[in-house]
Design a protein around this motif. Structure first.
Motif, PDB file in Angstrom:
ATOM      1  N   SER A 157       0.816  -1.224   0.000  1.00  0.00           N
ATOM      2  CA  SER A 157       0.000   0.000   0.000  1.00  0.00           C
ATOM      3  C   SER A 157       0.841   1.262   0.000  1.00  0.00           C
ATOM      4  CB  SER A 157      -0.929   0.002   1.222  1.00  0.00           C
ATOM      5  OG  SER A 157      -0.181   0.153   2.425  1.00  0.00           O
ATOM      6  N   LEU A 158       2.107   1.154   0.411  1.00  0.00           N
ATOM      7  CA  LEU A 158       2.970   2.333   0.494  1.00  0.00           C
ATOM      8  C   LEU A 158       3.804   2.552  -0.756  1.00  0.00           C
ATOM      9  CD1 LEU A 158       4.253   1.893   4.184  1.00  0.00           C
ATOM     10  CD2 LEU A 158       2.653   3.629   3.357  1.00  0.00           C
ATOM     11  N   THR A 159       3.975   1.504  -1.566  1.00  0.00           N
ATOM     12  CA  THR A 159       4.839   1.616  -2.745  1.00  0.00           C
ATOM     13  C   THR A 159       4.032   1.996  -3.981  1.00  0.00           C
ATOM     14  OG1 THR A 159       4.586  -0.762  -3.180  1.00  0.00           O
ATOM     15  CG2 THR A 159       6.473  -0.087  -1.853  1.00  0.00           C
ATOM     16  N   ASP A 160       4.724   2.579  -4.938  1.00  0.00           N
ATOM     17  CA  ASP A 160       4.058   2.971  -6.191  1.00  0.00           C
ATOM     18  C   ASP A 160       3.628   1.762  -7.007  1.00  0.00           C
ATOM     19  OD1 ASP A 160       4.453   5.643  -5.584  1.00  0.00           O
ATOM     20  OD2 ASP A 160       6.403   5.719  -6.567  1.00  0.00           O
ATOM     21  N   THR A 161       4.394   0.678  -6.903  1.00  0.00           N
ATOM     22  CA  THR A 161       4.099  -0.516  -7.698  1.00  0.00           C
ATOM     23  C   THR A 161       2.933  -1.321  -7.129  1.00  0.00           C
ATOM     24  OG1 THR A 161       5.668  -1.865  -6.436  1.00  0.00           O
ATOM     25  CG2 THR A 161       6.522  -0.687  -8.382  1.00  0.00           C
ATOM     26  N   ILE A 179       5.970   0.101  10.387  1.00  0.00           N
ATOM     27  CA  ILE A 179       6.306   0.027   8.959  1.00  0.00           C
ATOM     28  C   ILE A 179       6.181   1.387   8.272  1.00  0.00           C
ATOM     29  CG2 ILE A 179       5.339  -0.792   6.753  1.00  0.00           C
ATOM     30  CD1 ILE A 179       5.580  -3.572   7.721  1.00  0.00           C
ATOM     31  N   PRO A 180       5.136   2.172   8.504  1.00  0.00           N
ATOM     32  CA  PRO A 180       5.117   3.509   7.898  1.00  0.00           C
ATOM     33  C   PRO A 180       6.302   4.369   8.332  1.00  0.00           C
ATOM     34  CG  PRO A 180       2.934   2.928   8.689  1.00  0.00           C
ATOM     35  CD  PRO A 180       3.873   1.887   9.215  1.00  0.00           C
ATOM     36  N   VAL A 181       6.712   4.232   9.599  1.00  0.00           N
ATOM     37  CA  VAL A 181       7.868   4.998  10.092  1.00  0.00           C
ATOM     38  C   VAL A 181       9.143   4.526   9.396  1.00  0.00           C
ATOM     39  CG1 VAL A 181       9.250   5.559  12.136  1.00  0.00           C
ATOM     40  CG2 VAL A 181       6.760   5.384  12.325  1.00  0.00           C
ATOM     41  N   PHE A 231      12.944  -1.343   1.027  1.00  0.00           N
ATOM     42  CA  PHE A 231      12.656  -2.752   1.324  1.00  0.00           C
ATOM     43  C   PHE A 231      13.460  -3.227   2.533  1.00  0.00           C
ATOM     44  CE2 PHE A 231      13.689  -7.279   0.840  1.00  0.00           C
ATOM     45  CZ  PHE A 231      12.418  -7.827   0.802  1.00  0.00           C
ATOM     46  N   SER A 232      14.719  -2.834   2.619  1.00  0.00           N
ATOM     47  CA  SER A 232      15.564  -3.265   3.738  1.00  0.00           C
ATOM     48  C   SER A 232      15.022  -2.773   5.063  1.00  0.00           C
ATOM     49  CB  SER A 232      17.000  -2.747   3.534  1.00  0.00           C
ATOM     50  OG  SER A 232      17.592  -3.341   2.406  1.00  0.00           O
ATOM     51  N   PHE A 233      14.595  -1.522   5.101  1.00  0.00           N
ATOM     52  CA  PHE A 233      14.095  -0.964   6.353  1.00  0.00           C
ATOM     53  C   PHE A 233      12.763  -1.608   6.759  1.00  0.00           C
ATOM     54  CE2 PHE A 233      17.504   1.845   5.797  1.00  0.00           C
ATOM     55  CZ  PHE A 233      17.647   2.659   6.913  1.00  0.00           C
ATOM     56  N   VAL A 234      11.893  -1.828   5.795  1.00  0.00           N
ATOM     57  CA  VAL A 234      10.612  -2.478   6.097  1.00  0.00           C
ATOM     58  C   VAL A 234      10.838  -3.921   6.541  1.00  0.00           C
ATOM     59  CG1 VAL A 234       8.455  -3.311   5.061  1.00  0.00           C
ATOM     60  CG2 VAL A 234       9.252  -0.987   4.596  1.00  0.00           C
TER      61      VAL A 234
END
Length: 628
Positions: free
Chosen positions: A198-202, A551-553, A566-569
């Motif tokens: 939901s957070l990514t453009d793809t 995850i949003p943070v 991706f790494s941080f999530v």
């Protein structure tokens, strides 16, 4: 500078998050009820703030769920999105798939095989426990996997005279890092994937095996720790005993009494005799001549010479003998063997109160336990404490272990009741052994279909659930019992909270704070910090709630640093699924809390070093495999 960016809408969301965290941690009400309460507040905030603004009480409406320029329906859609989320639907379907596999009895057969090859070696038993639960948790829900294997591990330990405490904590921990092998291993992974999409453009979430390489690393490291340092640190809280009455220290609380010829209770039913006094006593069985009767005993009429096996303390026994006209049967010690002579089947078992159980926050008296289940509770073990007297009005908690005595039919009913986990293996005639290849094949088809084709995991999992019923692995009525509805409602309630955090700019604000407070840290240090913060949060509140908040943070932090999102999530995802330091941090920790006789400090002693080790291994592993 960060504080200047705070808006009234953010303050409302932050205040709601703070209240939710306190309620999640203290649990005055179930976490799913808290989550639904949060959802209701979010849904009411927009219209309520509009009315306050029109009345001139606030300067502008607080839009916490409504995107800029959108109408009121957008807020409603976002607020109810948790019920329609692919994560919620997928988790629901995975519960059904796990139940389908369980109903075939394959895990029980595996348990017998493990018992045969491990013998009385504690190290082999520990290795087999970790070796089975880890890969299994990657393909069926890890919470369900622990519930299925707990009886097997307990039985294996008892047969070999090994303390179950040495195995059960490892069972819980290994299920957690085993759940990180695939997307479907935990509900947290599925939720994190949905949030990431939901957070990514793809709009793309995680692949089925996208983080399996790191999952293998942490599983190997975790297994090595549990087999070495962890094994040394894990205490043997429960001494291996020959029977459960000795294990629960019941020798001073069980005895036999005989009804004298002049007893005032002669001619009364057992229920009437019990109702005439307020003694803390339980009648376990009636011996009349050469016949033995178990529950239900309430309608039996008391006769001279009747012998009752009872549970009570010494002081109450003295009063009971005088008031009811009873004598102690001389030279009698009631043990497990005597409590089971009424039937060749097992009549004395340990039963764990499961998450979502109707008994949680209720007492034995308020649930009418004895009449409802035709069974008697002899003792309650809560962690390392054993309660043997005045149990009727104690409010039960998830993870409490009840020592229960009753007829074989009652034990079988408890064994199939989703409110309980019977901590010993009970023969179940309803297992569908012939369906084992079918059920395993369906799960494999779901996994491979989601991994190798464009079919979404939600669609594949729902298809698998339907296939379980169509092929006879599950009956239609069993679908609803298979689902842990508290988890479903928790997901539906907390997902909108994450949307509100993102929508109001709260996630961006928190990310800015993380970046500014970590100016002395390189990006990998910030990555490690997010892991630690999420892990600490998860040890106190629900893992699904922590992933929604963090995850949003993590996403916004990565954007501000120009780092790999991706790494941080992924760091947050792994941290949210590995809560080793408290019994309340993860459901599987609660499962083993009572049966293992653990203390709260045991989780810190064994899980603390493991948590620190995983913080390093996960952070470095992400940096090496995917880069920062």
């Amino acid at each position: 500078m960060v504080l200047e960016a705070v808006t009234p809408a953010m303050l409302v969301v932050f205040a709601l998050i703070l209240v939710a965290l306190v309620l999640f941690a203290t649990e005055p009400v179930p976490v799913d009820v808290t989550a639904i309460g949060v959802l209701v507040v979010l849904l009411l905030t927009d219209p309520a703030s509009e009315m306050l603004a029109e009345a001139g009480l606030i300067s502008a409406p607080l839009y916490v769920l409504r995107p800029p320029g959108a109408d009121v329906s957008a807020a409603l859609d976002n607020g109810l999105s948790g019920f329609a989320s692919t994560a919620t639907v997928t988790v629901l379907a995975m519960f059904i798939l796990s139940e389908g596999v369980q109903r075939t009895g394959i895990i029980q057969r595996l348990g017998h095989w493990v018992s045969d090859i491990t013998g009385d070696s504690e190290s082999r038993q520990l290795g087999a426990t970790i070796g089975i639960i880890s890969p299994l948790s990657g393909f069926i829900n890890n919470t369900a996997a622990v519930a299925i294997l707990l009886p097997m591990v307990t039985d294996v330990a008892h047969r070999a005279k090994v303390s179950p405490s040495k195995l059960l904590l490892a069972l819980s921990y290994a299920s957690m890092f085993g759940g990180m092998l695939t997307l479907i291993g935990t509900s947290t992974n599925i939720l994190a994937s949905d949030l990431f999409a939901s957070l990514t453009d793809t709009g793309q979430g995680f692949g089925m095996f996208e983080f399996t390489s790191l999952g293998i690393v942490v599983t190997v490291v975790g297994a090595a720790y549990l087999m070495s340092v962890g094994r040394w640190l894990t205490p043997a809280r429960i001494a291996p005993e020959d029977d459960l009455t000795a294990e629960f220290g019941m020798s001073e609380y069980l005895t036999e009494v005989v009804v004298r010829e002049d007893s005032p209770i002669i001619g009364q039913t057992v229920a009437e005799a019990l109702a005439t006094n307020d003694f803390d006593v339980d009648l376990l069985q009636l011996i009349r001549g050469d016949r033995i009767f178990l529950e239900p005993l309430g309608k039996k009429v008391v006769q001279p010479g009747d012998v009752f096996a009872i549970r009570t303390d010494r002081d109450t026994l003295v009063e009971l003998l005088d008031v009811d006209g009873l004598d102690i049967v001389p030279d009698v010690e009631v043990d497990e063997a005597e409590l089971e002579v009424a039937d060749e089947a097992q009549n004395l078992v340990e039963v764990v109160v499961a998450p979502g159980s109707s008994l949680v926050r209720e007492s034995l008296a308020s649930t009418n336990f004895r009449q409802r289940y035709d069974a008697s509770v002899l003792a309650i073990r809560r962690g390392g404490d054993v309660i043997r007297t005045r149990m009727d009005h104690i409010r039960l908690r998830v993870g409490d272990t009840l020592l229960i005595q009753g007829p074989a039919e009652s034990i079988e009913r408890l064994n199939v009741n989703p409110s309980f986990i019977v901590a010993q293996e009970i023969e179940r005639p309803d297992l569908r052994h012939s369906k084992t290849p079918v059920a395993v094949g369906i799960v494999a088809a779901v996994v491979l279909g989601a991994a190798l084709t464009p079919v979404h995991i939600a669609a594949a999992a729902l298809g698998g659930a339907v296939a379980m019923v169509a092929t006879g692995c599950l009956k239609p009525g069993e679908l609803y019992d298979a689902v842990q509805w508290d988890v479903i409602f928790l997901l539906a309630g907390v997902i909108p909270l994450g949307i509100a955090l993102q929508q109001t700019g709260g996630a961006d604000l928190l990310a800015t704070g993380v970046v500014q407070s970590s100016t002395l840290l390189p990006p990998i240090g910030v990555l490690g910090l997010l892991y630690v913060v999420t892990a600490l949060l998860t040890n106190v509140i629900s893992n699904n709630a922590s992933v929604v908040l963090m995850i949003p943070v993590a996403f916004e932090t990565a954007l501000q640093l120009g780092a790999n999102v991706f790494s941080f999530v992924l760091a947050v995802t792994f941290a949210a699924s590995t809560a080793f330091m408290t019994p309340v941090g993860y459901q599987t920790n609660l499962f083993v809390y009572g049966p293992g006789g653990y203390r709260f400090s045991d989780y810190i002693r064994v899980g603390g070093p493991l948590q620190a080790l995983f913080a390093v291994v996960t952070t470095v592993g992400i940096a090496v495999i995917w880069g920062i």
